[in-house]
Design a protein around this motif. Structure first.
Motif, short mmCIF file in Angstrom:
data_model
loop_
_atom_site.label_atom_id
_atom_site.label_comp_id
_atom_site.label_asym_id
_atom_site.label_seq_id
_atom_site.Cartn_x
_atom_site.Cartn_y
_atom_site.Cartn_z
N THR A 190 0.85 -1.18 0.00
CA THR A 190 0.00 0.00 0.00
C THR A 190 0.88 1.23 0.00
O THR A 190 2.06 1.18 0.37
N GLY A 191 0.29 2.31 -0.37
CA GLY A 191 1.01 3.59 -0.40
C GLY A 191 0.36 4.54 -1.39
O GLY A 191 -0.21 4.13 -2.40
N GLU A 192 0.41 5.80 -1.09
CA GLU A 192 -0.15 6.83 -1.96
C GLU A 192 0.85 7.97 -2.08
O GLU A 192 1.17 8.62 -1.07
N PRO A 193 1.41 8.20 -3.24
CA PRO A 193 1.17 7.49 -4.51
C PRO A 193 1.76 6.09 -4.47
O PRO A 193 2.54 5.76 -3.58
N PRO A 194 1.38 5.22 -5.45
CA PRO A 194 1.85 3.84 -5.43
C PRO A 194 3.38 3.77 -5.38
O PRO A 194 4.06 4.43 -6.16
N PRO A 195 3.97 2.96 -4.46
CA PRO A 195 5.43 2.90 -4.32
C PRO A 195 6.06 2.01 -5.40
O PRO A 195 5.39 1.21 -6.05
N LYS A 196 7.41 2.13 -5.53
CA LYS A 196 8.20 1.31 -6.46
C LYS A 196 8.88 0.21 -5.65
O LYS A 196 9.47 0.46 -4.62
N ALA A 197 8.81 -1.07 -6.16
CA ALA A 197 9.32 -2.23 -5.43
C ALA A 197 10.61 -2.73 -6.08
O ALA A 197 10.76 -2.71 -7.30
N LEU A 198 11.59 -3.23 -5.20
CA LEU A 198 12.86 -3.80 -5.67
C LEU A 198 13.14 -5.05 -4.86
O LEU A 198 13.19 -5.01 -3.63
N TRP A 199 13.30 -6.24 -5.56
CA TRP A 199 13.63 -7.51 -4.93
C TRP A 199 15.13 -7.77 -5.05
O TRP A 199 15.75 -7.41 -6.06
N SER A 200 15.69 -8.46 -4.01
CA SER A 200 17.12 -8.80 -4.04
C SER A 200 17.37 -10.03 -3.20
O SER A 200 16.56 -10.38 -2.32
N ARG A 201 18.54 -10.71 -3.50
CA ARG A 201 18.98 -11.87 -2.74
C ARG A 201 20.49 -11.84 -2.65
O ARG A 201 21.18 -11.81 -3.69
N ALA A 202 20.99 -11.84 -1.42
CA ALA A 202 22.45 -11.80 -1.19
C ALA A 202 23.06 -10.61 -1.95
O ALA A 202 24.03 -10.77 -2.70
N ASP A 203 22.45 -9.43 -1.77
CA ASP A 203 22.93 -8.18 -2.38
C ASP A 203 22.90 -8.22 -3.90
O ASP A 203 23.55 -7.40 -4.57
N LYS A 204 22.16 -9.15 -4.46
CA LYS A 204 22.03 -9.23 -5.91
C LYS A 204 20.56 -8.98 -6.26
O LYS A 204 19.67 -9.67 -5.80
N ALA A 205 20.36 -7.93 -7.08
CA ALA A 205 19.00 -7.52 -7.42
C ALA A 205 18.37 -8.53 -8.35
O ALA A 205 19.02 -9.12 -9.21
N ILE A 206 17.07 -8.70 -8.16
CA ILE A 206 16.27 -9.57 -9.04
C ILE A 206 15.48 -8.65 -9.95
O ILE A 206 14.63 -7.87 -9.50
N MET A 207 15.76 -8.74 -11.22
CA MET A 207 15.20 -7.81 -12.18
C MET A 207 13.88 -8.37 -12.74
O MET A 207 13.61 -9.56 -12.67
N GLU A 208 13.11 -7.46 -13.30
CA GLU A 208 11.90 -7.85 -13.99
C GLU A 208 12.26 -8.31 -15.40
O GLU A 208 13.06 -7.67 -16.07
N GLY A 209 11.72 -9.39 -15.85
CA GLY A 209 12.03 -9.90 -17.18
C GLY A 209 11.44 -11.27 -17.37
O GLY A 209 10.38 -11.59 -16.82
N SER A 210 12.16 -12.13 -18.09
CA SER A 210 11.64 -13.46 -18.42
C SER A 210 12.52 -14.56 -17.87
O SER A 210 12.51 -15.67 -18.37
N GLY A 211 13.41 -14.28 -16.88
CA GLY A 211 14.27 -15.30 -16.30
C GLY A 211 13.49 -16.28 -15.45
O GLY A 211 12.29 -16.12 -15.17
N ARG A 212 14.18 -17.37 -14.99
CA ARG A 212 13.51 -18.34 -14.12
C ARG A 212 13.12 -17.71 -12.81
O ARG A 212 12.07 -18.03 -12.25
N ILE A 213 13.94 -16.85 -12.27
CA ILE A 213 13.63 -16.08 -11.06
C ILE A 213 13.49 -14.63 -11.49
O ILE A 213 14.44 -14.03 -12.00
N ARG A 214 12.30 -14.04 -11.28
CA ARG A 214 12.05 -12.67 -11.74
C ARG A 214 11.04 -12.00 -10.80
O ARG A 214 10.39 -12.67 -9.97
N ALA A 215 10.91 -10.69 -10.97
CA ALA A 215 9.97 -9.89 -10.17
C ALA A 215 8.92 -9.27 -11.09
O ALA A 215 9.21 -8.95 -12.25
#
Length: 1192
Positions: free
Chosen positions: A584-609
């Protein structure tokens, strides 16, 4: 048509017309309508009488009083005011109200009222009134018609009142009332009738006798005002002049009704009475020389004088008002002047307007008094007023009298004040004030005041005050969940409306609109994003608006409510994970996923956001074991940031366990164990499944359907001698592992269970005899035999036995000696060759093909020495009392005893040795038997038994009684003979048969026939009186003795006979005092709480005694049961019964039985509960329906 109402209440009265010329000759009888001078009118004449000599202007008022039904001392205006006050609180129903109208004489006019029927279930009730009391429903006829219609499309009721050929006296104030249940509405309107031309009235005697009445064509026409006032009226219709009086005088009485119908005469009886009086010769009054005038008139507050002149001054005179005698007072004053009798009425009020009469002897004369109320004038006129909205407005006028009746009108409609009305009327003497609190623009109108003698009007103009904005609304930015408060202040205390984005704001528990004086607030608790928008406040009645903008912001927030407490997500290996985290949030917030200091990008990989407006998603297409770990999500917008960590755990099925080991084997079971698998699949092992199969088979069978939590299991139900294999499956939350390797083959085979109930049977100085029971469980190998072993006390094996004789563990068998060299089949064996006084331990084993079973130990060491057991005789219970037998019966008594070694037995009878030729004695080791084949009375006596073991002695005694029938009485003699009675006495028999005499039987025989008849049986005394013997006969008597065996074989007869002489001596019966048998009622058997089955008759029973016989009353729940066909009551020999026919659950309750006689009252009660049976189940109090039945 109704008569004219009190015009002075609503309109200014028109000046009275000049007196009309003398009436036509046809009116000659008119002055005698009320009463003829000097005569007392009859009842019929009184009903048709009307005053004929009235002062000018009195006729209309007199008829007004006749049409109305005012009681003495009541004010119709006050009643109407109370009714209006009560009805002012009710809701309105009119959609269209009748309006004031005017019409010319002879023309028609229609008044219309409409009522909406949308909320009404039935037709409302409507009434039309003239003035305040005259209901026009009974006046409908030629000149008045009432009509009602209903339009189904518009659902509208229309009510019409049509006046046909209006007359001058129809003018006045009218009222329409509509009611529906508790709703009420009313309205008033006026009718003005204008004269077309002025003409001299033509008096028509027929119209004078037309009176009102239901069902008449010309209802509402009983109007004598034309005859009394002689005012000008418009002729109704020109008809040829016909003298009805001449027609009636000359007509046959059979033609009276035809003439009345032809010329419209409705009061035919009144005309005939007047015609009769015209033909009657006037009779002079004997009591009055001068009677009262037909009518008198006086102004309100004035004084009136009634005068009569008596023919005889000695006559007593009484004055009456409406039938009630008048007593002298300050109001009523009586004077006597010669033959004149005078009554003065002072300070006349409207209640004095009534009928008066005076009586002298048997005669009376009457008159009517009319009290005229002077008109009330408006002395100070209303003045026009200009005011602002919200101010208090007062319209003031003054009238000529204090507390006068004044009506206020707004735009011609009467103002009716009440508790919920905005109008309030204040009266201060002659001053009348109309007060309007908080005036509005709707109050701008023309207001008028009306009295009976005048009216006044003024205009009220209400305008708005100039509006100033003291504090405007301001734009606000509010965090989500905080309170929003929009506040403004204006110069006037008026209401207003709030809107949001052009739509009205609706109040709720969260949104409140507050108005305090000039301040207006809009308060929103716990602001939401949908509360954002443009808000406007608009004061009522002004075109000014106050706008404000509200902006709601919300810091970002990560919602992890759907996860575990430690934010762990578990996924099965090989499956797809789609982790959706709401944000939740107003205005809508921006989300960022990561694992072991490595960002998980949006795309078509096996692991994605993936990002969405209200959530952020982490996707893992095919989960692997290495994907386990901690994942981080970060949110950010202009209002702030948020962070969260989520642990993802990838789980799989466990590895297969190692092959199981079989540690023990039984007849159809085995015990197996195994080790857990090396890898549990990332999820704890929940349990194991076990399978088995025959070695030669390939089909595995599941042994447990519930998980085995332990690593040990005992398979059962296997076949002995068949080789089996077992294997294991491990189970976790993910699934079942692959099977383990099979175990080594094994064959089930087992020995029997140990023998049971090992006990010592007997002990001698060199032997011990043991006995036992077979084993509880014998395997498929069967049972070959038993081995009995013993060892002496003090050996190693003996020391290893516990307190119960059970071996703690297996010991070497060197110390145990086998008592039997070969297996024995029997469960009893004697160990021989034992030393005296030695102590040995004994055990026994069962042997089959699988080997010897576990031994069964005797619980304690056994002393090899014969045990002395003191003797003990166990007398049977039935021999503890005297044993009774009849002569000739057999006697066979068995007396058990105990004692070791074998005891010595001695029998004696009555202290002497028993003759064994007569009594047989047989002894064994455990009992002794005494047997008599055929008992005789000589066998009766006390038998003593002595049991002796060495120095121990036990004795017991048995009483045997042999009984026989008794002998006859010794002597029977006649003691006395009197009348029909004989007194006998006898001596008991010498031989009672060895039993107590229980009674005697007495018989009599006539000397002639010597046939014996029993007179008395089971008689206990040795003397008796025989009664009711036949006079003149001679009798013999005999007596039998009786005991428990029966009557004696012979009877003893009297030696002499008893002669019943004809002239016997007089026997005087002894006098006994009467015994008082009276007793208060008392219940000997109470009522008990009862359960009844619905549909089956139930009974309540109790017993009562009392003298006199008590009266029985049954009650249910303290209410007497009287003439109820569902109940039947019985009373027989003190037993009271209440039968309830086919009871239902509602017949349950507390029932009471009440007994009453002259000595007292007693009650007893119980509870009855009715059960309903349903397929064998009973449920108290609640009906349950059987199959095929339906609940109504």
């Amino acid at each position: 048509m109704p008569e004219p109402t009190k015009k002075e209440e609503n309109e200014v009265p028109a000046p009275a017309p000049a007196p009309a010329p003398a009436p036509a000759p046809a009116l000659a009888p008119e002055p005698n309508k009320g009463k003829e001078a000097g005569t007392t009118p009859t009842k019929d004449e009184e009903e048709a009488s009307t005053p004929s000599a009235l002062p000018p202007g009195v006729g209309s008022r007199a008829l007004e009083r006749k049409d109305s039904e005012w009681s003495l001392g009541e004010s119709p205006a006050a009643e109407e005011q109370d009714k209006q006050n009560a009805n002012s609180q009710l809701s309105t129903l009119f959609v269209e109200k009748p309006q004031t109208g005017s019409v010319k004489v002879g023309e028609n006019i229609t008044f219309i009222a409409k009522v909406k029927a949308e909320d009404l279930l039935r037709k409302p009730t409507i009434k039309w009134f003239k003035g305040k009391w005259m209901d026009l429903a009974s006046k409908a006829g030629k000149h008045l018609q009432l009509k009602e219609t209903f339009e189904r499309q518009t659902r509208m009721y229309t009510f019409e009142m049509q006046i046909i050929k209006a007359k001058e006296n129809y003018a006045g104030n009218y009222r329409c009332e509509v009611t529906y249940k508790d709703k009420f509405d009313s309205c008033t309107f006026d009718l003005e009738v204008h004269e077309s031309t002025g003409t001299t009235p033509n008096i028509d005697i027929r119209s004078a006798f037309k009176r009102s009445g239901e069902g008449q064509e010309d209802a509402g026409e009983l109007d004598f005002s034309g005859l009394l006032k002689r005012r000008e009226v418009k002729p109704q219709e020109e008809e040829p002049e016909v003298d009805v009086w001449e027609l009636l005088k000359n007509a046959n009485p059979n033609e009276y009704e035809k003439i009345a119908f032809q010329y419209g005469i409705t009061d035919l009886r009144g005309m005939l009475r007047r015609l009769k009086r015209m033909r009657r010769v006037e009779k002079k009054s004997a009591a009055f020389a001068k009677i009262l005038d037909p009518a008198y008139q006086v102004d309100k507050g004035g004084r009136v004088r009634f005068v009569v002149e008596l023919a005889d001054p000695k006559l007593e005179v009484k004055w009456y008002k409406n039938g009630q005698e008048i007593r002298p007072s300050t109001k009523y004053i009586f004077e006597h002047k010669g033959c004149e009798r005078i009554m003065f009425i002072n300070n006349c009020a409207l209640t004095d307007d009534s009928e008066y009469y005076v009586t002298a002897g048997d005669e009376k004369c009457s008159t009517e008094l009319f009290v005229r109320e002077p008109p009330i004038m408006v002395t100070k006129q209303l003045e026009d007023i200009n005011a602002y909205c919200g101010e208090r407005v007062e319209l003031e006028c003054e009238v000529s009298e204090d507390d006068a009746n004044v009506k206020w009108f707004k735009n011609g409609e009467e103002i009716i004040p009440g508790p919920k009305s905005r109008y309030r009327i204040k009266v201060e003497g002659k001053k009348h004030i109309l007060i309007i609190e908080g005036a509005t623009k709707a109050d701008s109108a023309e207001y008028s005041v009306m009295t009976t003698g005048g009216q006044s009007s003024a205009k009220l103009s209400v305008d708005l005050k100039p509006l100033k904005i003291l504090t405007p609304l301001t734009d606000q930015t509010v965090n989500l969940g905080k309170e929003i408060c929009l506040k403004c202040e204006i110069s006037e205390n008026i209401s207003g409306k709030w809107t949001k984005n052009g739509l009205p704001v609706q109040e709720s528990d969260r949104l409140k609109v507050i108005h305090k004086g000039r301040i207006h607030k809009l308060v929103i608790a716990n602001a939401l994003t949908e509360d954002e928008g443009d808000y406007v406040f608009a004061p009522d009645a002004y075109s000014v608006t106050l706008p404000a903008k509200v902006h709601v912001v919300d810091p970002p927030k990560i919602i992890l409510d759907g996860l575990d407490a430690d934010n762990t997500v578990t996924v099965i290996a090989g499956s797809k994970l789609r982790l959706e985290i709401p944000v939740t949030g107003e205005p809508p917030p921006k989300a960022l996923w990561s694992r072991a200091d490595k960002a998980i990008m949006e795309g078509s990989g096996r692991i994605r956001a993936e990002s969405y407006p209200d959530s952020s998603t982490l996707v893992i297409d095919v989960a692997e074991r290495d994907d386990s770990g901690v994942y981080h999500i970060n949110l950010k917008n202009e209002a702030g940031e948020a962070h969260a960590s989520i642990k993802i755990k990838v789980v799989d099925i466990p590895d297969p366990p190692v092959a199981p080991n079989v540690t023990d084997v039984g007849d159809d079971w085995c015990i197996m164990n195994w080790e857990p698998p090396v890898y549990d699949g990332g999820s704890p092992i929940l349990g194991y499944f076990i399978e088995r199969k025959k070695k030669q088979s390939s089909r595995w069978m599941r042994l447990n359907f519930d998980l085995c939590k332990e690593t040990t299991f005992e398979p059962k139900k296997m076949i002995e001698g068949v080789a089996y294999e077992v294997r294991i499956f491990a189970v976790n939350a993910v699934g079942i592992s692959k099977p383990s390797m099979p175990s080594k083959p094994f064959v089930p085979l087992a020995v029997t269970s140990p023998p049971t109930l090992l006990a010592v049977d007997s002990v001698t100085d060199t032997t011990v005899t043991m006995k036992w029971r077979p084993p509880d469980q014998i395997g498929a190998a069967g049972l070959d035999g038993y081995v009995l072993e013993y060892c002496f006390e003090g050996s190693t094996s003996a020391k290893q036995s516990d307190e119960n004789g059970e071996a703690a563990y297996d010991l070497p068998a060197e110390d145990w000696i086998v008592a039997n060299t070969d297996l024995i089949d029997k469960t009893k064996f004697t160990i021989t060759g034992l030393p005296t006084d030695a102590k040995i331990f004994v055990r026994v084993k069962a042997v089959n093909a699988a080997g010897a079973s576990e031994p069964k130990y005797y619980s304690q060491p056994i002393l090899v020495k014969e045990i002395i057991e003191p003797p003990k005789i166990r007398i049977p219970r039935h021999l503890k009392q005297t044993y009774i037998r009849r002569v000739g019966e057999a006697v066979n008594l068995v007396i058990p005893f105990q004692g070791k070694p074998r005891p010595e037995l001695t029998w004696k009878k009555d202290g002497a040795e028993i003759d064994k030729n007569q009594i047989n004695i047989r002894n064994s080791e455990t009992d002794t038997i005494i047997f008599i084949r055929k008992a005789e009375r000589s066998h009766s006596g006390k038998y003593d038994l002595q049991v002796k073991v060495e120095k121990f002695v036990e004795t017991a005694s048995i009483d045997i009684q042999i009984v026989d029938r008794p002998g006859p009485p010794q002597l029977v003699k006649i003691e006395d003979v009197w009348g029909e009675n004989v007194a006998l006495s006898w001596i008991p028999p010498k031989d009672d048969g060895n039993a107590a005499i229980t009674g005697y039987t007495i018989q009599k025989a006539d000397k002639k026939s010597m046939e014996w008849f029993t007179v008395i049986e089971h008689y206990h005394r040795t003397n008796a009186t025989i009664t009711e013997l036949v006079i003149g006969n001679e009798y013999y008597f005999r007596v039998f003795a009786e005991n428990m065996c029966g009557l004696s074989e012979d009877a003893t007869m009297t030696k002499e006979s008893a002669v019943i002489a004809k002239d016997g001596k007089i026997y005087k019966n002894p006098v006994y005092e009467d015994f008082d048998f009276t007793e208060a009622p008392m219940f000997t058997q109470p009522l008990v709480n009862t359960y009844a089955v619905a549909g089956y008759n139930a009974t309540l029973n109790c017993s009562v005694r009392g003298n006199p016989k008590p009266k029985i009353t049954w009650m249910k729940n303290k209410v007497a049961i009287v003439d109820d066909p569902r109940y039947r009551m019985f009373s027989n020999q003190g037993v009271c019964t209440l039968e309830i026919r086919k009871p239902s659950p509602y017949d349950g309750g507390t029932y009471c039985c009440k007994a009453v006689n002259d000595l007292g009252t007693v009650e007893i009660e119980c509870k009855l509960e009715v059960k309903v049976i349903y397929q064998g189940l009973n449920t108290p109090g609640q009906p349950i329906f059987l199959e095929g039945q339906q609940q109504l």
